[in-house]
Write an enzyme that holds these catalytic residues in place. Structure first.
Site, PDB file in Angstrom:
ATOM      1  N   GLU A  40       0.790  -1.196   0.021  1.00 17.16           N
ATOM      2  CA  GLU A  40      -0.097   0.023  -0.003  1.00 17.16           C
ATOM      3  C   GLU A  40       0.938   1.111  -0.007  1.00 17.16           C
ATOM      4  OE1 GLU A  40      -3.827  -1.408   2.574  1.00 17.16           O
ATOM      5  OE2 GLU A  40      -2.639  -0.083   3.440  1.00 17.16           O
ATOM      6  N   CYS A  41       0.445   2.062  -0.977  1.00 14.14           N
ATOM      7  CA  CYS A  41       1.202   3.360  -0.917  1.00 14.14           C
ATOM      8  C   CYS A  41       2.713   3.472  -0.645  1.00 14.14           C
ATOM      9  CB  CYS A  41       0.409   4.376   0.158  1.00 14.14           C
ATOM     10  SG  CYS A  41       0.647   6.207  -0.227  1.00 14.14           S
TER      11      CYS A  41
END
Length: 199
Positions: free
Chosen positions: A68-69
């Site tokens: 994620e991210c």
């Protein structure tokens, strides 16, 4: 922590490691790389070549990897920081992460899977949040970049492709809470079990 608790409640044993300080991933059946600010530690992440190689090898071997991210950025070929200096990253995703002076997006989104991945099937939708100053630039020579999702902003309805999915690797800017996506958590665990049986 509450999101990870969902994985534990479904039978996962969580083992923590640091891309900054450890030299290799532990003996695991899957990896989750959460959000953060890798641009602030880009030099240290780049200097830890053994860890970058270990994560790359896991990705190439088909280990389930969900990022994620900041984890998404770490898996690209390099990060270009706010000053324009570039640092080598894992290289499992054929793209570069570039920091921008202005916020690129913030808000809740709905992500529709463009193909089957380790969390959901093609056409399935998951919800989460995006907040990032960086943007992902797919390699210009790679015309077939494997976008993971078609994103739609909850506030404006704006739609755009996002993330990357290939085999057992799934990464995007989406911050997702497993408590609101328990099926996704179960799918990830099942992929990890399948990988463990296969190796």
């Amino acid at each position: 922590p509450e999101s990870l608790d969902v994985l534990s409640s479904q039978g996962a044993e969580l083992i923590y490691f640091s891309p900054l300080h450890d030299s290799r991933i532990p003996d695991v059946d899957g990896i989750i790389l959460g959000g953060g600010f890798p641009e602030m530690f880009a030099e240290k992440l780049a200097d830890n070549g053994e860890m970058r190689k270990s994560v790359y090898t896991a990705c190439m071997q088909g280990m389930p990897v969900y990022a994620e991210c900041g984890g998404f950025m770490y898996l690209t070929r390099e990060i270009t920081d706010f000053s324009g200096k570039s640092y080598a990253m894992v290289g499992a995703i054929p793209a570069t992460s570039v920091m921008e002076s202005k916020l690129q997006t913030v808000g809740y989104v709905e992500a529709r899977a463009l193909s089957d991945n380790i969390l959901c099937g093609a056409g399935d939708k998951i919800r989460g949040h995006e907040f990032h100053f960086s943007r992902i630039l797919p390699d210009t020579q790679n015309a077939d970049f494997n976008w993971a999702f078609q994103m739609e902003k909850a506030r404006t309805g704006a739609s755009y492709p996002g993330g990357f999915a290939s085999g057992n690797l799934l990464a995007s800017y989406l911050h997702m809470h497993f408590a609101g996506n328990e099926t996704a958590a179960r799918n990830f665990i099942n992929k990890c079990k399948t990988f463990r049986r296969r190796r």
